[in-house]
Structure formats: structure tokens, C-alpha cells
Motif scaffolding. Structure first.
Motif, PDB file in Angstrom:
ATOM      1  N   LEU A   1       0.868  -1.179   0.000  1.00 56.02           N
ATOM      2  CA  LEU A   1       0.000   0.000   0.000  1.00 56.02           C
ATOM      3  C   LEU A   1       0.901   1.224   0.000  1.00 56.02           C
ATOM      4  O   LEU A   1       1.689   1.417   0.937  1.00 56.02           O
ATOM      5  CB  LEU A   1      -0.902   0.003   1.234  1.00 56.02           C
ATOM      6  CG  LEU A   1      -1.701   1.279   1.505  1.00 56.02           C
ATOM      7  CD1 LEU A   1      -2.730   1.527   0.404  1.00 56.02           C
ATOM      8  CD2 LEU A   1      -2.386   1.201   2.860  1.00 56.02           C
ATOM      9  N   VAL A   2       0.831   2.011  -1.063  1.00 53.27           N
ATOM     10  CA  VAL A   2       1.710   3.177  -1.217  1.00 53.27           C
ATOM     11  C   VAL A   2       0.870   4.441  -1.121  1.00 53.27           C
ATOM     12  O   VAL A   2      -0.189   4.555  -1.744  1.00 53.27           O
ATOM     13  CB  VAL A   2       2.462   3.132  -2.559  1.00 53.27           C
ATOM     14  CG1 VAL A   2       3.317   4.392  -2.735  1.00 53.27           C
ATOM     15  CG2 VAL A   2       3.333   1.879  -2.641  1.00 53.27           C
ATOM     16  N   ARG A   3       1.396   5.412  -0.337  1.00 58.42           N
ATOM     17  CA  ARG A   3       0.697   6.676  -0.132  1.00 58.42           C
ATOM     18  C   ARG A   3       1.717   7.817  -0.235  1.00 58.42           C
ATOM     19  O   ARG A   3       2.802   7.737   0.360  1.00 58.42           O
ATOM     20  CB  ARG A   3       0.019   6.714   1.245  1.00 58.42           C
ATOM     21  CG  ARG A   3      -0.650   5.413   1.643  1.00 58.42           C
ATOM     22  CD  ARG A   3      -1.445   5.503   2.938  1.00 58.42           C
ATOM     23  NE  ARG A   3      -2.692   6.229   2.722  1.00 58.42           N
ATOM     24  CZ  ARG A   3      -3.588   6.452   3.682  1.00 58.42           C
ATOM     25  NH1 ARG A   3      -3.359   6.052   4.927  1.00 58.42           N
ATOM     26  NH2 ARG A   3      -4.708   7.107   3.398  1.00 58.42           N
ATOM     27  N   THR A   4       1.385   8.840  -0.999  1.00 59.02           N
ATOM     28  CA  THR A   4       2.246  10.020  -1.092  1.00 59.02           C
ATOM     29  C   THR A   4       1.438  11.270  -0.753  1.00 59.02           C
ATOM     30  O   THR A   4       0.212  11.291  -0.906  1.00 59.02           O
ATOM     31  CB  THR A   4       2.845  10.175  -2.504  1.00 59.02           C
ATOM     32  OG1 THR A   4       1.792  10.389  -3.448  1.00 59.02           O
ATOM     33  CG2 THR A   4       3.656   8.953  -2.888  1.00 59.02           C
TER      34      THR A   4
ATOM     35  N   ARG B   1      15.094   5.728  11.902  1.00 59.62           N
ATOM     36  CA  ARG B   1      13.683   5.970  12.222  1.00 59.62           C
ATOM     37  C   ARG B   1      12.780   6.071  10.984  1.00 59.62           C
ATOM     38  O   ARG B   1      11.698   6.646  11.041  1.00 59.62           O
ATOM     39  CB  ARG B   1      13.499   7.223  13.085  1.00 59.62           C
ATOM     40  CG  ARG B   1      13.952   7.068  14.522  1.00 59.62           C
ATOM     41  CD  ARG B   1      13.573   8.280  15.351  1.00 59.62           C
ATOM     42  NE  ARG B   1      13.800   8.021  16.759  1.00 59.62           N
ATOM     43  CZ  ARG B   1      12.896   7.523  17.581  1.00 59.62           C
ATOM     44  NH1 ARG B   1      11.699   7.205  17.114  1.00 59.62           N
ATOM     45  NH2 ARG B   1      13.167   7.329  18.854  1.00 59.62           N
ATOM     46  N   HIS B   2      13.178   5.490   9.889  1.00 59.88           N
ATOM     47  CA  HIS B   2      12.347   5.552   8.684  1.00 59.88           C
ATOM     48  C   HIS B   2      11.687   4.219   8.345  1.00 59.88           C
ATOM     49  O   HIS B   2      10.928   4.151   7.366  1.00 59.88           O
ATOM     50  CB  HIS B   2      13.172   6.038   7.488  1.00 59.88           C
ATOM     51  CG  HIS B   2      13.590   7.469   7.613  1.00 59.88           C
ATOM     52  ND1 HIS B   2      12.702   8.495   7.811  1.00 59.88           N
ATOM     53  CD2 HIS B   2      14.826   8.039   7.592  1.00 59.88           C
ATOM     54  CE1 HIS B   2      13.362   9.649   7.898  1.00 59.88           C
ATOM     55  NE2 HIS B   2      14.654   9.393   7.766  1.00 59.88           N
ATOM     56  N   THR B   3      11.982   3.194   9.125  1.00 61.17           N
ATOM     57  CA  THR B   3      11.407   1.868   8.860  1.00 61.17           C
ATOM     58  C   THR B   3      11.012   1.233  10.190  1.00 61.17           C
ATOM     59  O   THR B   3      11.764   1.316  11.175  1.00 61.17           O
ATOM     60  CB  THR B   3      12.421   0.953   8.144  1.00 61.17           C
ATOM     61  OG1 THR B   3      12.893   1.602   6.963  1.00 61.17           O
ATOM     62  CG2 THR B   3      11.788  -0.386   7.777  1.00 61.17           C
ATOM     63  N   ALA B   4       9.829   0.598  10.200  1.00 64.60           N
ATOM     64  CA  ALA B   4       9.369  -0.098  11.399  1.00 64.60           C
ATOM     65  C   ALA B   4       8.593  -1.337  10.968  1.00 64.60           C
ATOM     66  O   ALA B   4       7.854  -1.307   9.981  1.00 64.60           O
ATOM     67  CB  ALA B   4       8.501   0.809  12.256  1.00 64.60           C
TER      68      ALA B   4
ATOM     69  N   LEU C   1       4.434  -7.047   8.913  1.00 66.68           N
ATOM     70  CA  LEU C   1       4.330  -6.047   7.857  1.00 66.68           C
ATOM     71  C   LEU C   1       5.371  -4.972   8.128  1.00 66.68           C
ATOM     72  O   LEU C   1       5.789  -4.764   9.286  1.00 66.68           O
ATOM     73  CB  LEU C   1       2.936  -5.414   7.817  1.00 66.68           C
ATOM     74  CG  LEU C   1       1.758  -6.328   7.468  1.00 66.68           C
ATOM     75  CD1 LEU C   1       1.213  -6.986   8.732  1.00 66.68           C
ATOM     76  CD2 LEU C   1       0.648  -5.540   6.792  1.00 66.68           C
ATOM     77  N   ARG C   2       5.781  -4.287   7.103  1.00 68.39           N
ATOM     78  CA  ARG C   2       6.821  -3.258   7.242  1.00 68.39           C
ATOM     79  C   ARG C   2       6.298  -1.911   6.754  1.00 68.39           C
ATOM     80  O   ARG C   2       5.737  -1.805   5.653  1.00 68.39           O
ATOM     81  CB  ARG C   2       8.072  -3.649   6.465  1.00 68.39           C
ATOM     82  CG  ARG C   2       9.170  -2.579   6.444  1.00 68.39           C
ATOM     83  CD  ARG C   2      10.485  -3.162   6.008  1.00 68.39           C
ATOM     84  NE  ARG C   2      10.989  -4.094   7.035  1.00 68.39           N
ATOM     85  CZ  ARG C   2      12.083  -4.855   6.883  1.00 68.39           C
ATOM     86  NH1 ARG C   2      12.778  -4.791   5.745  1.00 68.39           N
ATOM     87  NH2 ARG C   2      12.477  -5.658   7.853  1.00 68.39           N
ATOM     88  N   LEU C   3       6.487  -0.897   7.581  1.00 67.91           N
ATOM     89  CA  LEU C   3       6.134   0.480   7.242  1.00 67.91           C
ATOM     90  C   LEU C   3       7.403   1.265   6.970  1.00 67.91           C
ATOM     91  O   LEU C   3       8.339   1.269   7.795  1.00 67.91           O
ATOM     92  CB  LEU C   3       5.361   1.127   8.394  1.00 67.91           C
ATOM     93  CG  LEU C   3       4.952   2.599   8.202  1.00 67.91           C
ATOM     94  CD1 LEU C   3       3.916   2.733   7.088  1.00 67.91           C
ATOM     95  CD2 LEU C   3       4.415   3.178   9.507  1.00 67.91           C
ATOM     96  N   ARG C   4       7.446   1.926   5.817  1.00 66.50           N
ATOM     97  CA  ARG C   4       8.555   2.807   5.470  1.00 66.50           C
ATOM     98  C   ARG C   4       8.011   4.196   5.198  1.00 66.50           C
ATOM     99  O   ARG C   4       6.920   4.357   4.664  1.00 66.50           O
ATOM    100  CB  ARG C   4       9.283   2.319   4.213  1.00 66.50           C
ATOM    101  CG  ARG C   4      10.050   1.028   4.338  1.00 66.50           C
ATOM    102  CD  ARG C   4      10.736   0.715   3.003  1.00 66.50           C
ATOM    103  NE  ARG C   4      11.545  -0.488   3.055  1.00 66.50           N
ATOM    104  CZ  ARG C   4      11.093  -1.708   2.834  1.00 66.50           C
ATOM    105  NH1 ARG C   4       9.797  -1.884   2.581  1.00 66.50           N
ATOM    106  NH2 ARG C   4      11.899  -2.750   2.879  1.00 66.50           N
ATOM    107  N   SER C   5       8.823   5.203   5.526  1.00 66.18           N
ATOM    108  CA  SER C   5       8.442   6.587   5.234  1.00 66.18           C
ATOM    109  C   SER C   5       9.675   7.460   5.270  1.00 66.18           C
ATOM    110  O   SER C   5      10.682   7.116   5.920  1.00 66.18           O
ATOM    111  CB  SER C   5       7.424   7.096   6.258  1.00 66.18           C
ATOM    112  OG  SER C   5       7.070   8.441   5.986  1.00 66.18           O
TER     113      SER C   5
ATOM    114  N   GLU D   1      11.777   2.759  -1.254  1.00 70.09           N
ATOM    115  CA  GLU D   1      12.708   3.289  -0.246  1.00 70.09           C
ATOM    116  C   GLU D   1      12.659   4.809  -0.143  1.00 70.09           C
ATOM    117  O   GLU D   1      13.130   5.381   0.838  1.00 70.09           O
ATOM    118  CB  GLU D   1      14.141   2.855  -0.580  1.00 70.09           C
ATOM    119  CG  GLU D   1      14.350   1.351  -0.633  1.00 70.09           C
ATOM    120  CD  GLU D   1      14.443   0.724   0.752  1.00 70.09           C
ATOM    121  OE1 GLU D   1      14.517   1.483   1.742  1.00 70.09           O
ATOM    122  OE2 GLU D   1      14.423  -0.525   0.843  1.00 70.09           O
ATOM    123  N   ASP D   2      12.110   5.468  -1.182  1.00 65.66           N
ATOM    124  CA  ASP D   2      12.064   6.927  -1.167  1.00 65.66           C
ATOM    125  C   ASP D   2      10.863   7.389  -1.986  1.00 65.66           C
ATOM    126  O   ASP D   2      10.160   6.579  -2.618  1.00 65.66           O
ATOM    127  CB  ASP D   2      13.365   7.542  -1.685  1.00 65.66           C
ATOM    128  CG  ASP D   2      13.749   7.018  -3.061  1.00 65.66           C
ATOM    129  OD1 ASP D   2      12.849   6.765  -3.888  1.00 65.66           O
ATOM    130  OD2 ASP D   2      14.957   6.846  -3.324  1.00 65.66           O
TER     131      ASP D   2
END
Length: 630
Positions: free
Chosen positions: A134-137, A171-174, A183-187, A224-225
Motif C-alpha cells: 500500500l503506497v501513499r504520497t 527511524r524511517h522503517t518499522a 508487515l513493514r512500514l517505510r516513510s 525506499e524513497d
């Protein structure tokens, strides 16, 4: 003093509630699973990795069931929401006190690179497939806006709060773990873990953009970005538009609703097997606060003929063939019959349980997982299967060898059971009856089997099956028609039932037959609420449940088709226009429409509703085109 007794008042679909109105949700899909997005930017429903898996976010059914919000801090109502044209990618525009932002959401699709081990395919994989992300910008288009990210998954239908842990030191991945899932959250925002929630806040300046992505892919891969996030969103847009470009979209005023319906139906298709779920959700109520709450994340054989008809009409023959192959793979009962429904992986056991710890949507309980109707005897299943095979055979100009045994078995099953009572098309949980629609669909089974037999060159068997079809038709016309010449719900009542409209749709009687005309007009005038069609009057039908229900969207679209068939072109168009006006703000339909409040009810989005819309539109368009040459 005399004590005043409070009267019991039925709950209104428009009662003040913390639950988002059903029609206000946006639908996202990657053809493996789907998500619902509330207007405030919260994901309120998502099951991973597939449609029928337990939910990760479930505020749709319990306000503590988990959600994932990305949007401006302190605001709940956006300025505008729409899909990118020709896609299931959502754009939400917000006006904040300091500026404007646009949020872009999608369950992403992209070029297939490796074998999918998350949801393995039984059908040949296509060039593009789900990325399980799931991608959100968010892009700030003017001023500056404080952005908030809150991710609070509660796995296994709200039973298991996720346990978060930061990955790395930036602190950009949890990662979140619970109920056997990770599941992995990236931001590119700095993430903070607070108990079972991850939060982030950032002031976004004009021209700046940020992203977040939640992954359940193999090795938890994801962008990743923000550049990679936008690349995946762009690939998703290309996928949907490329798919839609292969569909036949008539140059007609109904082109827009047909396009959105096609995207909804494709979005409800489980790509690994070709099955189509009836709806994305479970337990959204047909009656506000009531118990008519069912799990629709399965595939119904009765939907097959409407699915094949719509797909072939739009020239989407690949999807039609995938679905037909799924039907061909299904295990049958000991007597050779197909069940009325199956899991999207073809499994037969859909044993129903309830989740009594969940409040249900706006207090509608119980919340159900599974569907207890899976082992009901519903005699319409044979006709639906054989009509599907005939439709597909006529289009493809061949009858695959593997489908002929299904023709034989379903025809013989219909021959054996057509005289017997059953639960009917609406899966009534009351006593079995001799439902006219079930007899009608047994006629369809024998009629289509006879046609298929002739196509195969088996004239002797075709003649036998045609004779049974004639016998069934005579029985219906003798016992299933009331003194007014109107088709009954079942043989022991004069009650009306919208399922008898199928007599027009399947050609049981021609449009100029007085009994057909009388039936269609009786339903239009007597089985409607504010002009929209009910399945039946709940006070006249033993369906084993209490409470009333709303009008059924599919039945209203069936009435449009039936009015067209009997030559009532203007009435058909008038009703079609009314139905298009009640679509959700994003052009979607639930199962029911509450005429008193204008609210949608039942599971959402509903494939059957959109399939019926396409057929109704096609019949009006055909009539319009024919009028041009007469």
C-alpha cells in the motif's frame, strides 16, 4: 401518574454515528485484496494478503479495529476526492489553514519480476501483478501544511494489537508483528513507536512531497524513497489504464458509469485463480443495527453468468476465460452438483463463525466470518453454471473438453431436483419452498444444456434435455402464475419477488408475452420503495430473519433491463437515470439503498450491483442504437 412507555424505533441509516457512511468509502485494489479509505484519509478496512484473510485495519466494523491515516493534522473533511481517470488510484485534495495538499493512494501493481509466493497463482500469471504494498504520497501544492501519519494495525479482526519495532537507526522503517504476520512500514518521515501505534508528523512546504508504504510482500519489499513510491504509483496507473483500454467502452452518456463498474469488477477479481468476490467486505448491515449481516468475500456460482455476460460484452475475453477456468477447477458434491459458493481459492468449507468481541458497523451484530449458506440447496446454481458455459462457448467458438462433464452433471442434477423445494436465490433461512426463480433457473439449465448438446453434436441427449425444459416451463406457467397473470414468489403464495424478473433476462418468456409484461409492471408498481425495487416484502416472506431491509440495487437494475425488454424504453431510462444519481460520490454501489435516508446499506462495493448496471446500460444502449436505424 401513568408511566409512559418508550416506543421502540428502528435505527435509521442516517442516525448520528462515529461510523463513516458506507458510500463515503473509496475502494482500492491490487486484484489480490482491497482496501477502503474513509474521507478523513484513514484506511478502515484491509485484509492481507488476500480478500478473505483476517483484517489488519478494521475500524469499518469496530472503532477499535485498527486504522492507518495519512493527511493534514487536525482536519477530517477533504476539499475533493476522485480517482485518477481510468484507475483505482485515489486522489484526495485537502485545504488546510496554511495551504493545500494532495494525497495519492493505491495498492500498487507492477511488472511481474519473480514468482508470487505470497498469494500463489493457479492461473497463468499476467505481465503485471500485485506488489503487495500500500503506497501513499503527499504533495504540498501551496503554502505549508502539517502532515500526520498514524498507523495502528489490530490484526486478526481486531483481536491482536500489533507489536512495533524500529528497523535500523534512522527511524524511517518499522516492522509490526502479530497473529503470525509481519508487515513493514517505510516513510521519509521520522517514525515514533507509541505502544501499539506508529506516529509521525512533519511540516510540508510548497513543492515538497513525502511518502509512506506498508508492505506484506516477500522479504517485505517496498519503495525506499518518494521517487520510488511515485514510480510504483505511476506503474499502477499504467496497469489500470492499459487494462481498461482493452475493454469495449461505447461512446454513450453511460460510458462513465460503465467504466467505473468495470474497474470495480476487475478490482474484486482474485487474480491468482480468476475468481470474483461478491464484495470486499463482511457484515455491513442490510438493516441498520440489525442482524442481516453476511460475509461476501467469496464467489457465488449464480454470479457467474452475469460476470461472463458483462466481461464478454466489454470484450474482456481473457478475464472471462480465467473465470471459466476457475469454474472448471471446482470440486463438486457427491451427486455431481456445484455448491452455491466457494472460497476464492476453490475451497468448499466456508463454515460460519461470529466475532462477538466486535461491535459491528454502527452496532449491527453479529460480525460474521464465513458464510453458513455454503451448503444450502439452491436449485438455481445449475442454470447459472450452464448459462455461463453457453455464453463462453458461443464467444470462444469452442467447448473445452474439461467443461463437458460439468454440462452433463449440472443438467442431470437439474433434472433430478427441479420439482423439489429449496432455499431460493436469496438464500432464505426459513423453510424450503417451490420458488419460481429456482424452477426458472432449472429451465435455464435444461434449455442451455440442450443448446450445448446440439453444438457438440449430441442430438439425442439435446432432445431429451429440451423435453425436460418444456416440462419445467409448463409446470411454472401452471403453478407459478397468479390470477392476474403475474409470476409468484413461490407456488404457495401470491407474494411478489424481484427474482422473477430473471424470466425476462433469461428469455423464459418473450417481452411481448402478457404474463411477462404483467410481472414486470407489477414489480415496478407494487414491489418498490420510492421507485427502487425490494427483493420481497419481509412481512410476506419467511426468510428466517427479523427486521426490514433496504431496496436492492441489483433488483432495480434488473427492472431497468426488464422494462427495456418489454418495450418500456422511457420508463427504463428514467429508472436508470435515478439509479445513476444514487451512486456513491466515487461512482460505487453497495448491495442496498435505503430510500428513506438516501444511504447505502450492505456489503461494499458489491460486484452484483455493478454487473447489473452494465447489463442495464447495455440494453438501453442497444435500444438506442436500434432506434437509429429504424
Amino acid at each position: 401518574m401513568t408511566e409512559m412507555k418508550a416506543e421502540s424505533v428502528a435505527q435509521s441509516a442516517a442516525a448520528p454515528s462515529p461510523f463513516t457512511p458506507i458510500a463515503e468509502y473509496a475502494f482500492l485494489s491490487n486484484c489480490h485484496t482491497g482496501a477502503l479509505v474513509a474521507p478523513d484519509g484513514s484506511i478502515g478496512w484491509l485484509c492481507v494478503p488476500r480478500f478473505d484473510a483476517p483484517s489488519v485495519f478494521g475500524t469499518l466494523l469496530d472503532r477499535g479495529g485498527g486504522f492507518f491515516r495519512l493527511g493534514p493534522f487536525g482536519l477530517n473533511f477533504p476539499a475533493a476526492r476522485h480517482y485518477e481517470p481510468g484507475t483505482n488510484t485515489l486522489l484526495t485534495t485537502w485545504q488546510a489553514p496554511g495551504g493545500w495538499i494532495v494525497v495519492r493512494d493505491a495498492l500498487t501493481m507492477g511488472p511481474r519480476r519473480v514468482e508470487d509466493t505470497v498469494t500463489p497463482h493457479t492461473r497463468p500469471p499476467t505481465d503485471d501483478d500485485a506488489e503487495h504494498v500500500l503506497v501513499r504520497t503527499v504533495q504540498c501544492i501551496e503554502g505549508s501544511v502539517e502532515i500526520e501519519l498514524v498507523c495502528e494495525p489490530v490484526l486478526d479482526y481486531g483481536r491482536t494489537p500489533g507489536e512495533w519495532s524500529l528497523v535500523g537507526t534512522d527511524r524511517h522503517t518499522a516492522d509490526v508483528t502479530g497473529a503470525g504476520q509481519t508487515l513493514r512500514l517505510r516513510s521519509d518521515m521520522a517514525l515514533g513507536v507509541e505502544a501499539n501505534t506508529v506516529r509521525a508528523r512533519h511540516v510540508l512546504e510548497g513543492g515538497e512531497e513525502l511518502f509512506c508504504a506498508l508492505s506484506w510482500a516477500q522479504d517485505l519489499e517496498g519503495p525506499e524513497d518518494v521517487a520510488a513510491a511515485n514510480a510504483q504509483l505511476d506503474a499502477t496507473t499504467r496497469f489500470w489504464r492499459s487494462w481498461l483500454s482493452r475493454a469495449r467502452m461505447p461512446d454513450h452518456e453511460f460510458r462513465g458509469p460503465i467504466r467505473r463498474s468495470a474497474l470495480a469488477i476487475k478490482g474484486l477479481t482474485f487474480m491468482p485463480t480468476g475468481a470474483t468476490v461478491a464484495a470486499l467486505t463482511t457484515s455491513l448491515p442490510e438493516t441498520p443495527g440489525g442482524q442481516r449481516n453476511w460475509d461476501y468475500r467469496y464467489t457465488w456460482i449464480r454470479d457467474s453468468t452475469f460476470t461472463l455476460q458483462a466481461l464478454h460484452w466489454m470484450n474482456l475475453d481473457w478475464e472471462a476465460d480465467e473465470y471459466m477456468q476457475f469454474i472448471g477447477d471446482l470440486d463438486r458434491n457427491e451427486d455431481g452438483s456445484l455448491q452455491i459458493m466457494y472460497g476464492i481459492d476453490g475451497r468448499r468449507d466456508l463454515t460460519e463463525s461470529t466475532r462477538d468481541d466486535l461491535t459491528g458497523y454502527a452496532g449491527a451484530r453479529p460480525v460474521r466470518v464465513g458464510n453458513g449458506a455454503f451448503d444450502q440447496r439452491q436449485n438455481d446454481v445449475y442454470g447459472a453454471a450452464l448459462d455461463s458455459i453457453l455464453l463462453h462457448t458461443r464467444r470462444s467458438q469452442r467447448l473445452p473438453r474439461r467443461l463437458w462433464p460439468i454440462v452433463e452433471s449440472q443438467a442431470e442434477c437439474a433434472r433430478k431436483v427441479w420439482r423439489e423445494p429449496d432455499q431460493g436465490i436469496w438464500e432464505a433461512r426459513g423453510a424450503p419452498q417451490n420458488y419460481v426463480s429456482s424452477k426458472l433457473m432449472c429451465w435455464v439449465a435444461m434449455d442451455r444444456a440442450a443448446k450445448l448438446g446440439r453444438m457438440r453434436g449430441d442430438d439425442e441427449r439435446a432432445a431429451d434435455w429440451a423435453g425436460i425444459a418444456d416440462e419445467i416451463k409448463a409446470d411454472i406457467l401452471e403453478h407459478g402464475v397468479d390470477s392476474r397473470g403475474v409470476l409468484r414468489q413461490h407456488y404457495d403464495t401470491d407474494a411478489l419477488d424481484a427474482s422473477t424478473l430473471l424470466a425476462a433476462l433469461f428469455g423464459f418468456l418473450p417481452g411481448d408475452d402478457e404474463r411477462m409484461r404483467a410481472t414486470v409492471l407489477a414489480i415496478a408498481e407494487e414491489l418498490t420503495d420510492a421507485g427502487f425495487v425490494l427483493r420481497y416484502r419481509t412481512g410476506e416472506t419467511d426468510d428466517g430473519m427479523s427486521g426490514k431491509e433496504g431496496t436492492f440495487v441489483i433488483c432495480s437494475f434488473w427492472l431497468v433491463s426488464a422494462l427495456s425488454i418489454i418495450g418500456e424504453r422511457q420508463r427504463a431510462r428514467d429508472l436508470m437515470e435515478r439509479l445513476l444519481r444514487i451512486a456513491s460520490p466515487l461512482g460505487l454501489y453497495a448491495e442496498e439503498f435505503d430510500a428513506d435516508t438516501g444511504r447505502h446499506l450492505g456489503n461494499f462495493p458489491q460486484a452484483f450491483s455493478h454487473l447489473a448496471l452494465i447489463e442495464a446500460a447495455a440494453r438501453i444502449i442497444l435500444a438506442d442504437r436500434l432506434a437509429e436505424i429504424t
